[in-house]
Structures are given as structure tokens and as C-alpha cells.
Design a protein around this motif. Structure first.
Motif, PDB file in Angstrom:
ATOM      1  N   UNK A  36       0.752  -0.941   0.083  1.00 43.99           N
ATOM      2  CA  UNK A  36      -0.006  -0.107   0.216  1.00 43.99           C
ATOM      3  C   UNK A  36       0.675   1.078   0.209  1.00 43.99           C
ATOM      4  N   UNK A  37       0.296   2.438   0.818  1.00 42.62           N
ATOM      5  CA  UNK A  37       0.941   3.735   0.771  1.00 42.62           C
ATOM      6  C   UNK A  37       0.966   3.988   2.255  1.00 42.62           C
ATOM      7  N   UNK A  95       3.053   8.640  -0.044  1.00 41.21           N
ATOM      8  CA  UNK A  95       2.977   9.239  -1.238  1.00 41.21           C
ATOM      9  C   UNK A  95       2.838   8.130  -2.410  1.00 41.21           C
ATOM     10  N   UNK A  96       2.960   7.090  -2.245  1.00 42.13           N
ATOM     11  CA  UNK A  96       2.973   6.052  -3.369  1.00 42.13           C
ATOM     12  C   UNK A  96       1.675   6.169  -4.112  1.00 42.13           C
ATOM     13  N   UNK A 109       3.688  -0.864  -7.753  1.00 41.18           N
ATOM     14  CA  UNK A 109       4.241  -1.711  -8.874  1.00 41.18           C
ATOM     15  C   UNK A 109       5.857  -1.885  -9.156  1.00 41.18           C
ATOM     16  N   UNK A 110       6.137  -0.565  -9.061  1.00 46.21           N
ATOM     17  CA  UNK A 110       7.620  -0.392  -9.299  1.00 46.21           C
ATOM     18  C   UNK A 110       8.430  -0.991  -7.919  1.00 46.21           C
ATOM     19  N   UNK A 126      -5.165   6.223  -3.041  1.00 46.96           N
ATOM     20  CA  UNK A 126      -5.307   7.607  -2.835  1.00 46.96           C
ATOM     21  C   UNK A 126      -4.777   8.786  -3.541  1.00 46.96           C
ATOM     22  N   UNK A 127      -3.414   8.372  -3.450  1.00 49.06           N
ATOM     23  CA  UNK A 127      -2.480   9.347  -4.206  1.00 49.06           C
ATOM     24  C   UNK A 127      -2.679   9.443  -5.669  1.00 49.06           C
ATOM     25  N   UNK A 128      -3.131   8.509  -6.256  1.00 46.05           N
ATOM     26  CA  UNK A 128      -3.629   8.580  -7.529  1.00 46.05           C
ATOM     27  C   UNK A 128      -4.636   9.719  -7.890  1.00 46.05           C
ATOM     28  N   UNK A 129      -5.428   9.702  -6.634  1.00 51.42           N
ATOM     29  CA  UNK A 129      -6.500  11.005  -6.709  1.00 51.42           C
ATOM     30  C   UNK A 129      -5.975  12.376  -6.117  1.00 51.42           C
TER      31      UNK A 129
END
Length: 248
Positions: free
Chosen positions: A55-56, A96-97, A103-104, A124-127
Motif C-alpha cells: 500500500x501507501x 505518497x505512493x 508496482x515498481x 489515494x495518491x492517484x486521486x
């Protein structure tokens, strides 16, 4: 008092006393003991049970102690169900991921396919970073596939966790439009839930817990943004029954 009457009085006194003591047994302190919940059980295993959390910031537990984050609390809760079992927890997560970052990181860490349980909480960080939603639509399924490969190809060992709603925090109230944040997070969660339902993958909703953050400030960490230890405990209450079922 006649002998017959004495016998009748004694009998009813005994019945009443016995009935009261059996219905509400008291401890030495004068309180009624709490019933023990035996519903959740994990069979004993000779080998270590391996858990991986992906996750993040919500997985790494930004702004809370190491043992306060939900993967640690879940591991402890599972251990408490059977002290004969040993648990190992690995975490691949960072504040922040995005899905791309995760994936990386999985590709870089090259975790072995040894896990008995994996949780995935991401998006959430994509958003937050205003990344095109199409990226999430492409990469979330990729992450699910990677996660399943890490539990020896058994999709029944994966639990996807919904994205918390940071609009219900002091930070979220002062960042952009809180209503927009919530609606966008709903879109991400709706996609993840629909995907999981289509492929019979476990999906646990915890978003509503975080949406109590303005009314219950104890659910927000000291940074005014992330969930607190108490919030993560509520996450675990929902995750635990599913995790137990998957580990049977």
C-alpha cells in the motif's frame, strides 16, 4: 409455622437464589464477567504464517507508532487467537505512493511467493496527485494479479481494502473541495469493489469509518490527515473475520 409450610418456604427460597446466581454470576469485584468470544479460531500450524501488506501511507501508518498501523494490529489480533502460531509480517508501502510506485516497488523488492495472506490498499495518491483515472483502471488489476501471485496463486488469500476519505480530516477540509474529494474517492472505490466482485476477491470497506473523522476527532492522527491508532483498530475489527476465514 407448620413443618409443611417451612418446607415450602425453604424450597422456593432455594429456587430463587439458585436462579439469580446462575443468570448473572459475579466476579470477586462484584461485576458480571465479559463473555468470551470463541467464534474466531485459527488452527495451529507448525510453519510460520506469512502476511504481506501492500500500500501507501495508510498501510505504513504515517503519523502513528509502528505497532499502531493496521497490518501490525491485524497480525497481533491473529496471533491472539492462537498463541501456538507464529506470524511474520512484511510491508511494502510508503507515504505518497501511487499504483505506479507500488508496482515498481514490488518489482524492485522481488518478494518471494510464500505468503498466506496479502492485503492491498492503494489509490489515494492517484486521486490526490490528479493522475488520470485511466491509470488506476489499468494498474489496479495489475496489482491484484501481482498480489495473487505472491499468495501462491490463490486469490482467496487476498484482501483488498477500500481507500479512506481524507476529506473528513482537518487537512481535507482546507484542501480543495471536500465534496469533490469524497466523490472522486467513491469513484476509485467503486471501481475496485466492482473488479473484486467480478473476480470473487475479498473486498473490505473501511471508508465509512474515516468519514466519522470530523465528528470523532480521535479517529484522526496528530498530523490532521491520516487515521489514528483507534481508526486502524476499527479497520482491524472488519478485517479480522475475513482474515481468519482465509487462513482456515
Amino acid at each position: 409455622m407448620t413443618t409443611t409450610l417451612k418446607i415450602i418456604v425453604t424450597f422456593f427460597t432455594y429456587v430463587i437464589t439458585t436462579s439469580c446466581s446462575s443468570e448473572s454470576p459475579m466476579t470477586e469485584s462484584g461485576t458480571t464477567p465479559t463473555p468470551t468470544n470463541h467464534a474466531l479460531q485459527i488452527p495451529s500450524r507448525s510453519e510460520t504464517i506469512n502476511y504481506l501488506a501492500l500500500g501507501d501511507s495508510y498501510t505504513i501508518g504515517e503519523s502513528v507508532c509502528e505497532t499502531c498501523r493496521f497490518p501490525e494490529q491485524l497480525k497481533t489480533a491473529l496471533k491472539n487467537l492462537n498463541f501456538q502460531n507464529n506470524f511474520s509480517l512484511d510491508i511494502i508501502a510508503r507515504t505518497g505512493w501511487t499504483t505506479t510506485n507500488l508496482i515498481s516497488a514490488i518489482e524492485s523488492n522481488k518478494p518471494t511467493e510464500k505468503y498466506d495472506l496479502v492485503t492491498l490498499l492503494i489509490g489515494v495518491n492517484n486521486q490526490y496527485q490528479n493522475i488520470s483515472f485511466s491509470i488506476y483502471e489499468k494498474e489496479f488489476p495489475e496489482l491484484v494479479t501481482k498480489a495473487i501471485s505472491l499468495v501462491k496463486g490463490d486469490k482467496n488469500k487476498l484482501i483488498v481494502v477500500s481507500i479512506p476519505d481524507y476529506a473528513y480530516t482537518p487537512f481535507g477540509q482546507n484542501y480543495g473541495n471536500p465534496s469533490t474529494i469524497s466523490s472522486e474517492i467513491d469513484r476509485y472505490n467503486a471501481f475496485a469493489k466492482s473488479y473484486c466482485e467480478a473476480y470473487a476477491i475479498s473486498y473490505i470497506n473501511i471508508t465509512d469509518i474515516t468519514r466519522q473523522g470530523l465528528n470523532n476527532t480521535g479517529l484522526v492522527a496528530n498530523d490532521g490527515l491520516h487515521p489514528s491508532k483507534e481508526a486502524y483498530s476499527l479497520f482491524v475489527q472488519r478485517l479480522l473475520p475475513k482474515a481468519v476465514a482465509l487462513l482456515q
